[in-house]
Design a protein around this motif. Sequence first.
Motif, PDB file in Angstrom:
ATOM      1  N   LEU A 814      18.008  -8.576 -27.351  1.00  0.00           N
ATOM      2  CA  LEU A 814      19.103  -9.261 -28.029  1.00  0.00           C
ATOM      3  C   LEU A 814      19.194 -10.676 -27.499  1.00  0.00           C
ATOM      4  O   LEU A 814      19.220 -10.893 -26.281  1.00  0.00           O
ATOM      5  CB  LEU A 814      20.425  -8.520 -27.786  1.00  0.00           C
ATOM      6  N   ASP A 815      19.234 -11.642 -28.401  1.00  0.00           N
ATOM      7  CA  ASP A 815      19.367 -13.029 -28.024  1.00  0.00           C
ATOM      8  C   ASP A 815      20.735 -13.240 -27.359  1.00  0.00           C
ATOM      9  O   ASP A 815      21.773 -12.813 -27.869  1.00  0.00           O
ATOM     10  CB  ASP A 815      19.248 -13.927 -29.260  1.00  0.00           C
ATOM     11  N   ALA A 816      20.741 -13.927 -26.201  1.00  0.00           N
ATOM     12  CA  ALA A 816      21.968 -14.062 -25.419  1.00  0.00           C
ATOM     13  C   ALA A 816      23.042 -14.827 -26.169  1.00  0.00           C
ATOM     14  O   ALA A 816      24.228 -14.488 -26.108  1.00  0.00           O
ATOM     15  CB  ALA A 816      21.667 -14.739 -24.083  1.00  0.00           C
ATOM     16  N   THR A 817      22.675 -15.883 -26.879  1.00  0.00           N
ATOM     17  CA  THR A 817      23.671 -16.677 -27.605  1.00  0.00           C
ATOM     18  C   THR A 817      24.310 -15.857 -28.714  1.00  0.00           C
ATOM     19  O   THR A 817      25.533 -15.863 -28.899  1.00  0.00           O
ATOM     20  CB  THR A 817      23.027 -17.937 -28.189  1.00  0.00           C
ATOM     21  N   PHE A 818      23.483 -15.108 -29.441  1.00  0.00           N
ATOM     22  CA  PHE A 818      24.029 -14.244 -30.485  1.00  0.00           C
ATOM     23  C   PHE A 818      24.894 -13.146 -29.878  1.00  0.00           C
ATOM     24  O   PHE A 818      25.904 -12.740 -30.466  1.00  0.00           O
ATOM     25  CB  PHE A 818      22.877 -13.613 -31.284  1.00  0.00           C
ATOM     26  N   ALA A 819      24.532 -12.707 -28.683  1.00  0.00           N
ATOM     27  CA  ALA A 819      25.267 -11.619 -28.044  1.00  0.00           C
ATOM     28  C   ALA A 819      26.709 -12.009 -27.767  1.00  0.00           C
ATOM     29  O   ALA A 819      27.619 -11.194 -27.902  1.00  0.00           O
ATOM     30  CB  ALA A 819      24.585 -11.220 -26.738  1.00  0.00           C
ATOM     31  N   VAL A 820      26.946 -13.256 -27.382  1.00  0.00           N
ATOM     32  CA  VAL A 820      28.313 -13.681 -27.094  1.00  0.00           C
ATOM     33  C   VAL A 820      29.168 -13.575 -28.345  1.00  0.00           C
ATOM     34  O   VAL A 820      30.323 -13.123 -28.300  1.00  0.00           O
ATOM     35  CB  VAL A 820      28.334 -15.125 -26.547  1.00  0.00           C
ATOM     36  N   ARG A 821      28.608 -13.956 -29.493  1.00  0.00           N
ATOM     37  CA  ARG A 821      29.377 -13.853 -30.746  1.00  0.00           C
ATOM     38  C   ARG A 821      29.686 -12.393 -31.069  1.00  0.00           C
ATOM     39  O   ARG A 821      30.796 -12.059 -31.486  1.00  0.00           O
ATOM     40  CB  ARG A 821      28.604 -14.496 -31.888  1.00  0.00           C
ATOM     41  N   SER A 822      28.732 -11.522 -30.843  1.00  0.00           N
ATOM     42  CA  SER A 822      28.981 -10.108 -31.132  1.00  0.00           C
ATOM     43  C   SER A 822      29.940  -9.479 -30.120  1.00  0.00           C
ATOM     44  O   SER A 822      30.690  -8.571 -30.460  1.00  0.00           O
ATOM     45  CB  SER A 822      27.652  -9.336 -31.157  1.00  0.00           C
ATOM     46  N   LEU A 823      29.934  -9.986 -28.869  1.00  0.00           N
ATOM     47  CA  LEU A 823      30.880  -9.486 -27.877  1.00  0.00           C
ATOM     48  C   LEU A 823      32.310  -9.837 -28.244  1.00  0.00           C
ATOM     49  O   LEU A 823      33.251  -9.086 -27.961  1.00  0.00           O
ATOM     50  CB  LEU A 823      30.548 -10.060 -26.492  1.00  0.00           C
ATOM     51  N   ARG A 824      32.485 -10.986 -28.878  1.00  0.00           N
ATOM     52  CA  ARG A 824      33.834 -11.375 -29.295  1.00  0.00           C
ATOM     53  C   ARG A 824      34.396 -10.388 -30.318  1.00  0.00           C
ATOM     54  O   ARG A 824      35.606 -10.164 -30.373  1.00  0.00           O
ATOM     55  CB  ARG A 824      33.812 -12.788 -29.878  1.00  0.00           C
ATOM     56  N   VAL A 825      33.541  -9.802 -31.090  1.00  0.00           N
ATOM     57  CA  VAL A 825      33.988  -8.811 -32.065  1.00  0.00           C
ATOM     58  C   VAL A 825      34.484  -7.561 -31.353  1.00  0.00           C
ATOM     59  O   VAL A 825      35.461  -6.927 -31.765  1.00  0.00           O
ATOM     60  CB  VAL A 825      32.843  -8.460 -33.047  1.00  0.00           C
ATOM     61  N   LEU A 826      33.823  -7.210 -30.235  1.00  0.00           N
ATOM     62  CA  LEU A 826      34.190  -6.002 -29.513  1.00  0.00           C
ATOM     63  C   LEU A 826      35.490  -6.162 -28.718  1.00  0.00           C
ATOM     64  O   LEU A 826      36.145  -5.176 -28.405  1.00  0.00           O
ATOM     65  CB  LEU A 826      33.078  -5.613 -28.534  1.00  0.00           C
ATOM     66  N   ASN A 827      35.859  -7.395 -28.381  1.00  0.00           N
ATOM     67  CA  ASN A 827      37.024  -7.640 -27.540  1.00  0.00           C
ATOM     68  C   ASN A 827      38.142  -8.245 -28.370  1.00  0.00           C
ATOM     69  O   ASN A 827      37.990  -9.322 -28.947  1.00  0.00           O
ATOM     70  CB  ASN A 827      36.659  -8.579 -26.384  1.00  0.00           C
ATOM     71  N   GLN A 828      39.259  -7.566 -28.408  1.00  0.00           N
ATOM     72  CA  GLN A 828      40.374  -7.951 -29.261  1.00  0.00           C
ATOM     73  C   GLN A 828      40.850  -9.373 -28.992  1.00  0.00           C
ATOM     74  O   GLN A 828      41.199 -10.106 -29.911  1.00  0.00           O
ATOM     75  CB  GLN A 828      41.539  -6.975 -29.056  1.00  0.00           C
ATOM     76  N   LEU A 829      40.885  -9.767 -27.723  1.00  0.00           N
ATOM     77  CA  LEU A 829      41.388 -11.096 -27.368  1.00  0.00           C
ATOM     78  C   LEU A 829      40.257 -12.090 -27.147  1.00  0.00           C
ATOM     79  O   LEU A 829      40.463 -13.171 -26.607  1.00  0.00           O
ATOM     80  CB  LEU A 829      42.254 -11.003 -26.111  1.00  0.00           C
ATOM     81  N   GLY A 830      39.072 -11.733 -27.571  1.00  0.00           N
ATOM     82  CA  GLY A 830      37.966 -12.671 -27.508  1.00  0.00           C
ATOM     83  C   GLY A 830      37.236 -12.653 -26.177  1.00  0.00           C
ATOM     84  O   GLY A 830      37.626 -11.993 -25.226  1.00  0.00           O
ATOM     85  N   THR A 832      35.199 -15.521 -23.497  1.00  0.00           N
ATOM     86  CA  THR A 832      34.907 -16.913 -23.190  1.00  0.00           C
ATOM     87  C   THR A 832      33.636 -17.003 -22.353  1.00  0.00           C
ATOM     88  O   THR A 832      33.202 -16.014 -21.755  1.00  0.00           O
ATOM     89  CB  THR A 832      36.054 -17.561 -22.404  1.00  0.00           C
ATOM     90  N   ARG A 833      33.046 -18.191 -22.330  1.00  0.00           N
ATOM     91  CA  ARG A 833      31.898 -18.405 -21.457  1.00  0.00           C
ATOM     92  C   ARG A 833      32.335 -18.520 -19.998  1.00  0.00           C
ATOM     93  O   ARG A 833      31.535 -18.381 -19.096  1.00  0.00           O
ATOM     94  CB  ARG A 833      31.155 -19.667 -21.880  1.00  0.00           C
ATOM     95  N   GLY A 834      33.615 -18.812 -19.794  1.00  0.00           N
ATOM     96  CA  GLY A 834      34.187 -18.771 -18.457  1.00  0.00           C
ATOM     97  C   GLY A 834      33.725 -19.871 -17.542  1.00  0.00           C
ATOM     98  O   GLY A 834      33.294 -20.943 -17.957  1.00  0.00           O
ATOM     99  N   THR A 835      33.796 -19.594 -16.244  1.00  0.00           N
ATOM    100  CA  THR A 835      33.610 -20.626 -15.235  1.00  0.00           C
ATOM    101  C   THR A 835      32.168 -21.131 -15.158  1.00  0.00           C
ATOM    102  O   THR A 835      31.940 -22.280 -14.782  1.00  0.00           O
ATOM    103  CB  THR A 835      34.023 -20.086 -13.857  1.00  0.00           C
ATOM    104  N   LEU A 836      31.192 -20.301 -15.475  1.00  0.00           N
ATOM    105  CA  LEU A 836      29.805 -20.755 -15.392  1.00  0.00           C
ATOM    106  C   LEU A 836      29.532 -21.925 -16.331  1.00  0.00           C
ATOM    107  O   LEU A 836      28.669 -22.763 -16.058  1.00  0.00           O
ATOM    108  CB  LEU A 836      28.850 -19.603 -15.735  1.00  0.00           C
ATOM    109  N   ASP A 837      30.297 -22.010 -17.406  1.00  0.00           N
ATOM    110  CA  ASP A 837      30.039 -23.020 -18.438  1.00  0.00           C
ATOM    111  C   ASP A 837      30.754 -24.334 -18.168  1.00  0.00           C
ATOM    112  O   ASP A 837      30.600 -25.289 -18.911  1.00  0.00           O
ATOM    113  CB  ASP A 837      30.499 -22.473 -19.800  1.00  0.00           C
TER     114      ASP A 837
END
Length: 839
Positions: A814-830, A832-837
């Motif tokens: 799974l492409d990591a960038t695409f994965a973040v978008r799909s993770l947002r779907v799984l998490n009700q409150l979204g 974030t890329r967080g502190t690493l970004d």
Amino acid sequence: MSPSVITKQRPELLSPAGDWDALRAAVSNGADAVYFGLETFNARFRAHNFTLEELHEVMDFLHRHGAKGFLTFNTLIFSDELEQATEYIRAMAAAGVDAVIVQDLGIARLIHQMAPTLPIHGSTQMTLTEPRGIEFVRKLGVSRVVLAREMSVDDVSKIIAGTDMPVEVFIHGALCVAYSGQCLTSESLGGRSANRGHCAQACRLPYDLIVDGQKREMGDVNYLVSPQDLAGYDQVGRLANIGVKSFKIEGRLKTAHYVAATTQTYRAAIDAAIVNQAFRISPEQKGDLEQVFSRGFAPGFLDGVNHQRLVQGRFPKSRGRRVGTVVQRTGTGIIIKPDGDAELKAGDGVVFDEGHPERDERGGRLYNTSRQSRGQVLLEFGRHELDPMEVALGAIVWKTDDPAVRRRLDQSFAKDRIVHRTPIDMTVIARTGQRLRLTATDGEHNVFVESESPLPKADKFPATEKLLQDQLGMLATTPFSLRNLHCTIDGDPITPKPVLADVRRRAVEGLIERRKRSHELLPLPAGEGWGEGAANFQSASTEQSPLTLTLSHREREPELYILARTVEQVEALIALEPKPSLIYCDFEDVRRYKIAVDLCRAASVTIAVATMRITKPGEEGWLQQILDTGPDQILVRNLAAIEFYKEKAPQLPLIGDYALNVANHLTAAVFKDAGLARVVPSYDLNWKQMSAMLANSDPSFYECVVHQHMPMFHMEHCVFAHTLSNGKDFRDCGRPCEKHQVDLRDRMGQPHPLIPDAGCRNTLYNAAAQSGAEYIPKMRELGISHYRVELLRQKPTDVAPLIQKYRDILSGQLDATFAVRSLRVLNQLGVTRGTLDRE
């Protein structure tokens, strides 16, 4: 006072200074020592601070005024900053600072190896709460510790009984709601790390209390995590009796008037304690403390935990003195009912507190005051300054400024004063036909001087012992006082006053010069791991360490570990195929760890259980309970736990969690040498900083958390008990934490989960999950093979989809960038890329 009355060693009064005026206010009002910071690497970045070029001048000023100077070096320091940090260490050693206050464990060891005679004080940012943790930092060169502010007098007593390390405690000033060194709120919400001196004071903001999904009305209590200020003057005597070495006043961001008022009061309290007298604060002293800065005063945790007293919740900022309540409005002013002996006069500033300080508040400077019937007072303001009819009846009146108090405090440091003088002994030999000879000593340093020419025989007024005593004792502008004078007078010489003044001046200057303490610098040993262009440094271990390894980025199969917070989540995890190679458990009730251990053993899954983030004196029973559950590994979150398990179960693998604040590879080396199997990098790191650390040490020693809800506040204060009960602690609160789910909703509408632990401490987690998924390919390039996903409140049915996403990223499916978008779907409150970004 006769010497026989003094029965204990004099504790130190340590005052803050954020600028030159505060520095002068501290020494003029009786501080024994002053702590201050430079423009970088200090935990009060917003203070004015001092420049590196001023460091020698600051230390010279303090030493000439009989005070010590402690330099704050109390932030985490990143691997790509170590070269700059070594330059600061060289400068502080050359300037002769009396101690350096340090948070970062790797930096503490570095300072001790570079400048072995430079005392190191463990900052409250080290989160030291138990003797075992103190012994851990002793091995790094720490010679004094500043305890966490959450300690009671009884806790402090047990710590002092358990270690001979000198102990320093905060006695007055602002209280952070979170344990110092354990607050990630500013980092999580705004990219401003409190561990780097950039606290955004999120604890001073209003929050809604959400109980089981519904807002709970709290009246005018809006600031649920904003503590009142610590005022421990009533506890000074008890703390001095149990052996506290130093009393510290918080406040490098405060004014010189604040420093003057607090130093005056605590000087008096300590002086009373020294002679076993009870200290009773005077109305003027208390009024001055309130006027210069007060969010309301309380003893903090010194009297023990009291969740009903610590936070009043009505306002988050300094109010000054409470002076009355609005009872009537007129066309010309406002009539108030005064509180007690509070006085108001023309020129004072006031504000009217209507219970909503986040709104624009009404107030102004008084034009006139006049007494009314029934003891009431009419307040009048300048034209157009205030419409009295807009002020609510019942509003509390606070005096925010008193020019008379400011002028009086100004006078306390307007003139150069030397409060603390070192007693010295002098020996003088005055012989006719020979040079006058003077020796001066402070007990440690000796100076010998002579007059420039021989002394002639006197015709009328030969030298006398009284003349020599009077002239050589003229030390008012020096940091010394004459204790003993030994005279030898032979042949009736004349000793002119200019001659005596000259030898006295040269003796004093000589003593001052000898008392200047520069610290020897040792060369950094050769080694690997600091990066190109930086000085080399080697781990303290003579055996192989993460800094001396030949780095190999051999491709290893990545392993994904999961942290669960409920038994139900553990059951969902062991049902996965393939099963996780390791499950961490972090439960509110550590007694339930045994259930999880049995489940994992039956499923042939390795299990590690987590300690609490804090261990206080008397709480080692929790550590033993954790050990008794029989885990395969332990996730340690404090230094005391490391020492406990090394003693009780030396073969049990220990993994160091984020709470250990590993922000550079020198600190990683400290824990490698302590026997840990691996560590989690600090959550304060962005990708540039993390990659600098990973590139300079063995990547197999690190475990990177790639999905989590950031733990923000970690608090001794229990919001459950404060808001959902009338109880002051676990004994009478009724344990509402076992009956209700609570969130704190911020001004942006984000409901941040509040989770208790077995010690009745609370952690507030970020509502939004943080994902490092996009950085996993870069981590793999650097050789990282250990990864972690942390669950929070996920239902068992939500576990498998989340874990599968990260398995697919790690396997390259799974492409990591695409994965973040799909993770947002799984998490009700979204997500974030967080502190690493963050930059």
